[in-house]
Design a protein around this motif. Structure first.
Motif, short mmCIF file in Angstrom:
data_model
loop_
_atom_site.label_atom_id
_atom_site.label_comp_id
_atom_site.label_asym_id
_atom_site.label_seq_id
_atom_site.Cartn_x
_atom_site.Cartn_y
_atom_site.Cartn_z
N ASN A 169 0.82 -1.20 0.00
CA ASN A 169 0.00 0.00 0.00
C ASN A 169 0.86 1.26 0.00
O ASN A 169 2.09 1.20 -0.10
CB ASN A 169 -0.97 -0.01 1.19
N LEU A 170 0.21 2.40 0.14
CA LEU A 170 0.90 3.68 0.04
C LEU A 170 1.99 3.87 1.09
O LEU A 170 2.94 4.62 0.88
CB LEU A 170 -0.10 4.83 0.15
N CYS A 171 1.83 3.23 2.24
CA CYS A 171 2.81 3.39 3.31
C CYS A 171 3.94 2.37 3.18
O CYS A 171 4.83 2.32 4.04
CB CYS A 171 2.14 3.27 4.66
N SER A 172 3.92 1.57 2.13
CA SER A 172 5.01 0.63 1.87
C SER A 172 5.91 1.22 0.78
O SER A 172 5.74 2.35 0.37
CB SER A 172 4.44 -0.71 1.38
N GLY A 173 6.86 0.42 0.34
CA GLY A 173 7.76 0.89 -0.71
C GLY A 173 7.19 0.78 -2.10
O GLY A 173 7.77 1.29 -3.06
N GLY A 174 6.00 0.10 -2.23
CA GLY A 174 5.45 -0.09 -3.57
C GLY A 174 6.41 -0.88 -4.43
O GLY A 174 7.32 -1.57 -3.94
N THR A 175 6.23 -0.79 -5.73
CA THR A 175 7.16 -1.41 -6.68
C THR A 175 7.40 -0.46 -7.83
O THR A 175 6.52 0.33 -8.21
CB THR A 175 6.62 -2.75 -7.22
N PRO A 176 8.60 -0.51 -8.43
CA PRO A 176 8.91 0.42 -9.51
C PRO A 176 8.36 -0.03 -10.85
O PRO A 176 8.30 -1.23 -11.15
CB PRO A 176 10.45 0.43 -9.53
N GLU A 177 7.93 0.93 -11.63
CA GLU A 177 7.60 0.73 -13.04
C GLU A 177 8.71 1.41 -13.84
O GLU A 177 8.87 2.62 -13.82
CB GLU A 177 6.24 1.37 -13.38
N TYR A 178 9.52 0.60 -14.54
CA TYR A 178 10.66 1.11 -15.28
C TYR A 178 10.29 1.38 -16.73
O TYR A 178 9.57 0.58 -17.35
CB TYR A 178 11.82 0.12 -15.25
N ILE A 179 10.80 2.47 -17.28
CA ILE A 179 10.59 2.78 -18.70
C ILE A 179 11.95 3.17 -19.28
O ILE A 179 12.56 4.15 -18.85
CB ILE A 179 9.58 3.93 -18.91
N ARG A 180 12.41 2.39 -20.25
CA ARG A 180 13.66 2.71 -20.95
C ARG A 180 13.32 3.22 -22.35
O ARG A 180 12.44 2.67 -23.02
CB ARG A 180 14.58 1.49 -21.03
N PHE A 181 14.03 4.26 -22.78
CA PHE A 181 13.75 4.91 -24.05
C PHE A 181 14.90 4.72 -25.04
O PHE A 181 16.07 4.68 -24.66
CB PHE A 181 13.54 6.41 -23.85
N TYR A 182 14.53 4.63 -26.31
CA TYR A 182 15.50 4.55 -27.40
C TYR A 182 15.07 5.50 -28.51
O TYR A 182 13.89 5.87 -28.60
CB TYR A 182 15.57 3.13 -27.98
N VAL A 183 16.03 5.87 -29.37
CA VAL A 183 15.71 6.67 -30.55
C VAL A 183 16.43 6.07 -31.76
O VAL A 183 17.58 5.64 -31.67
CB VAL A 183 16.10 8.15 -30.37
N ASP A 184 15.72 6.02 -32.87
CA ASP A 184 16.25 5.59 -34.16
C ASP A 184 16.21 6.82 -35.06
O ASP A 184 15.15 7.21 -35.54
CB ASP A 184 15.39 4.46 -34.71
N TRP A 185 17.37 7.45 -35.28
CA TRP A 185 17.41 8.75 -35.94
C TRP A 185 17.02 8.71 -37.42
O TRP A 185 16.47 9.68 -37.94
CB TRP A 185 18.80 9.38 -35.80
N ASP A 186 17.32 7.62 -38.08
CA ASP A 186 17.09 7.57 -39.53
C ASP A 186 16.19 6.42 -39.97
O ASP A 186 16.18 6.04 -41.14
CB ASP A 186 18.42 7.49 -40.28
#
Length: 858
Positions: A169-186
């Motif tokens: 719950n809110l008073c715990s550490g919860g869990t992380p939601e990770y988002i990794r980003f990439y870019v393809d320029w061409d």
């Protein structure tokens, strides 16, 4: 061969930390008010135990009567006969909305610890999959990805769909939601890793989804406006486990990936040499010597196309007049636009060019429209029932809990109809935000953001994705975790070229749409209006919750720069960010309308009796000014102490005239090597009107003092050649010596630092050395035939690891040269520590090399 392990796990249960504080209050109220065991048994039924319910209920009632009343759920769980399984049924039944996460979710960390490929999502693994599962979006889903060209930021919006399955719950550490980003320029599927960000998700009961947003900077590679610049970005969402770096094809178990095409803004200024490199430009060599090639040249502001030019631009294109002439016609017609349009809609078929509309007729004819299309143009100006999303649509909105910003992602669907290409001023997409804070006031206007868009000839089939964001001061909107989640309704209205009126949350745009959603404001102290308590929320790009209060080391992802810290200290310039609650509305666009708040920031060594030292240095911040729907910036501003020794609080997030401080920076603390060690940070705000001082506070009302470990000492490398073995005989040797193919060269190495992260040792150049074999042994144990030899000759150590301590490593190395080409070589040792440097990337880097010559074997 990997040994097969049998995994036995039980059905998931609801733990104490899973229960939302609001639900705990409801359950305790029920148990404390019931008078008979039958009432409890009627509500709570235990599956497969038809005769046990009344007995357990009697024990619960007896315990309550003995202690007077239950004060927490732990007392309930500890009642004899209850236990974890029956506690789960009790919580689910009384709350009426709890659900237990599935087994694979609850035991995810355990299952992947014993078998990293348990779910079969790893492409290369020696472990056999047990239960194939990937891209599961039952609990969270990445819904939108967009880009803001002006601020060069990629935004992503994630839906949290369930009430449980997030670790607590809110008073715990919860869990992380990770988002990794990439870019393809061409658009060649060549991906550049932009880094990773995250946010915390918790078990929160109630309506879903809750929409969260994250952002990451993108150092855009800009081009001339004559070239469309449309890279592709990719975001990968992964619950609980971070996506690995430089792995754009990673498949998460819980989460998903999403690609989006974006548009990079055109160059606003160029260097002289950039112009001279153009094919059409030629200049004599003797004149070229007199030119400052590095001088910046600001390009002319692009033109806002007039109605006649738009008529010419869209003459042979499928863009109707009531679209491309929308804002210009509205400006020409003024307040009569809607009423005339309504008349057309209500009196269809009648001649609208009556005496009352002669001026309208003349205006449109003079602008270049034919008489026959005038009725259709007027009618086309009238908003339809829900807004027209033919050209643009607001797809997602959410709250960035890391930056206290509302964000939205807009999809542009057409290649034309946006008032000109990249060499013109184009047009504006406005997004206005309203919030229902739950205070009985209904919809409250929060602010409007905007993104500039253009005609893009090569718009991909899936459209182009743009983003907007709006900083919002939430310090007065939080509540402690023990009081339950603060869920807020948000409404956003997208309107092309015309900003939605701040007073109308029910506004229907002619071009655009409206979206409603729910957001979660993370817990914090309750602050009453008029209280100007300050709060430090970010230090060195790390959220203060990710900094260990005892060691001062940070673990987690950076909030505004994409990096991952692992028990990391801080070095260089440590940026301190936060807010002051309820600042006065001072910014007017032309000055200050009221006396702003002031503040001071202090630091001291974390030792008994150490005095506080005030930060007094000047530093640069980036400001964005908003007056109505017009924006200026971001531009640089020097923040410095006033004559009374205070910094001026610059942020103003209320009203029609606003000022944003990028990253809500409060101070920049310049550290150096003599300062290495544990330090403390605090701040205070000052109201010069009431002469009241407000110390920074924690959520529990205690003084906010943040401890950070400072480390400005770079890793110390050492590398030597000590000898060689030839024909079984070992001889001494030194660096820069000559050896023969087949010799085994020996040496020593060390990479020392209090917070070592990684290092590598290898032979270079890589090509000629590829046939060699390298053995690296910590300590003094020599390499033997059975030692681990690396082919090609390169060995990397990384922390944390069983063989690399926090303080580093030293040992010996050996290099087999039998299959190496005759050449001049170096052995290179290079490594870094874990320090967050200048609030940005991780690591002080240092290295050392030693050379030798390898001769051809006789």
């Amino acid at each position: 061969m990997t040994a097969k392990r049998t995994v036995s796990i039980e059905k998931p249960l609801i733990a104490l930390e899973d229960v939302d504080p609001a639900d705990e209050k409801k359950i305790l109220e029920f148990l404390n008010t019931v008078e008979t065991a039958e009432e409890i048994a009627k509500t709570v039924e235990f599956p497969d135990e038809p005769d046990i319910g009344i007995k357990v209920a009697e024990k619960i009632l007896a315990k309550k009567n003995k202690i007077g009343s239950f004060s927490n759920l732990k007392e309930v769980m500890n009642v004899k006969g209850v236990g974890p399984k029956r506690f789960t049924e009790l919580v689910s039944a009384v709350s009426g909305k709890y659900e237990v996460a599935e087994t694979e979710r609850t035991y995810f960390k355990y299952l992947t610890a014993i078998n990293p490929n348990y779910f079969g999502n790893l492409k290369e693994s020696s472990f056999k999959a047990v239960k194939v599962m990937a891209n599961k979006t039952t609990y969270e889903e990445l819904k939108c990805v967009g880009f803001n060209p002006r601020f060069e930021r990629v935004e992503a919006v994630i839906h949290i769909k369930k009430s449980s399955g997030y670790g607590g719950n809110l008073c715990s550490g919860g869990t992380p939601e990770y988002i990794r980003f990439y870019v393809d320029w061409d658009d060649t599927d060549t991906w550049e890793d932009l880094g990773e960000v995250s946010f915390k998700a918790y078990n929160i009961s109630g309506d879903k989804p809750l929409e969260y947003a994250v952002s990451i900077p993108l150092d855009a590679k800009k081009k001339w406006c004559i070239k469309e610049n449309l890279p592709k970005v990719r975001a990968i969402l992964s619950w609980s486990t971070a996506p690995p770096a430089d792995t754009p094809d990673f498949v998460p178990v819980w989460g998903n990936s999403l690609d989006a095409y974006i548009q990079i803004d055109a160059l606003k200024f160029v260097l002289t040499k950039d112009i001279l490199e153009l094919e059409a430009v030629s200049i004599p060599e003797n004149i070229l010597e007199l030119v400052d090639l590095e001088k910046e040249i600001t390009l002319k502001e692009p033109e806002k196309l007039s109605l006649p030019k738009l008529l010419q631009l869209y003459k042979d294109k499928e863009v109707p007049g009531h679209r491309f002439g929308f804002s210009q016609i509205k400006n020409l017609l003024g307040k009569d636009t809607l009423s005339l349009g309504q008349k057309v809609a209500e009196k269809s078929g009648k001649n609208i060019i009556a005496a009352s509309a002669v001026s309208l007729h003349d205006t449109l004819i003079d602008a270049g429209f034919e008489l026959s299309v005038v009725p259709g143009i007027i009618e086309g100006l009238v908003p339809i029932s829900s807004g027209d999303t033919t050209y643009e649509e607001l797809k997602c909105i959410g709250l960035n809990t890391n930056l206290d910003e509302l964000a939205g992602v807009i999809e542009l669907k057409k290649s034309g109809g946006y008032s000109g290409g990249l060499c013109t001023a184009g047009s504006e997409e406005y997004v206005a935000f309203w919030a229902d804070w739950g205070d009985g006031a209904g919809w409250t206007y929060v602010g409007t953001s905007v993104v500039n868009v253009h005609d893009i000839k090569n718009t991909p089939s899936g459209g182009l994705q743009y983003s907007v964001f709006l900083p919002v001061n939430l310090t007065g909107r939080r509540k402690p975790c023990s009081e339950g989640a603060k869920i807020v309704k948000i409404r956003a209205i997208l309107s092309w070229e015309v900003a939605p009126p701040a007073w109308d949350p029910n506004y229907i745009p002619r071009w655009g749409n409206r979206r409603d959603t729910l957001i979660h404001i993370p817990p914090g102290p309750t602050v009453e209006e008029g209280d100007h308590t300050p709060y430090i929320s970010v230090v060195g790009n790390m959220g203060i919750d990710d900094i260990d209060s005892s060691t001062g080391l940070a673990t987690g992802t950076g909030l505004m720069a994409a990096f991952t810290a692992n028990e990391s200290p801080f070095g260089g310039v440590v940026t301190i960010c936060g807010h002051i609650a309820f600042p006065p509305n001072t910014f007017t666009g032309s000055g200050m309308s009221a006396i702003p708040l002031k503040y001071r920031v202090f630091v001291r060594r974390s030792l008994p009796g150490e005095p506080w030292q005030q930060l007094t240095n000047s530093f640069n911040v980036k400001l964005v000014d908003q007056v109505g729907s017009s924006f200026t910036g971001p531009y640089n501003h020097t923040q410095k102490l006033d004559s009374d020794g205070y910094y001026t609080y610059l942020e103003d997030l209320e009203g029609n005239e606003r000022r944003f401080v990028e990253g809500f920076v409060l101070a920049k603390w310049i550290t150096s090597a003599p300062m290495d060690g544990l330090w403390e940070i605090c701040m205070e705000a000052f109201d010069p009107v009431t002469l009241t001082t407000y110390p920074a506070l924690n959520a529990d009302g205690t003084d906010q003092i943040i401890r950070v470990m400072i480390d400005n000492t770079w890793p110390t490398p050492d590398l030597n050649i000590t000898g060689y073995t030839r024909d079984g005989v070992t001889n001494p040797a030194e660096g820069c010596g000559a050896f023969r193919q087949g010799d085994i060269i020996h040496g020593s190495y060390s990479m020392k630092n209090n917070y070592i992260r990684s290092f590598y040792l290898r032979a270079e150049p890589l090509g000629p050395a590829d046939g060699g074999e390298l053995c690296v042994q910590p300590g003094t144990t020599p390499c033997t035939a059975s030692s681990g030899w690396s082919l090609p000759p390169s060995v990397t150590r990384a922390y944390p690891s069983p063989v690399v301590s926090t303080t580093g490593e030293e040992g010996i190395w050996s290099l087999k040269t039998e299959e190496m080409d005759p050449c001049g070589y170096i052995m290179r040792l290079h490594g870094s520590d874990r320090t967050i440097v200048n609030s940005g990337p991780i690591g002080h880097y240092s290295g050392k090399s030693v050379g030798f010559c390898l001769l051809k074997k006789n």
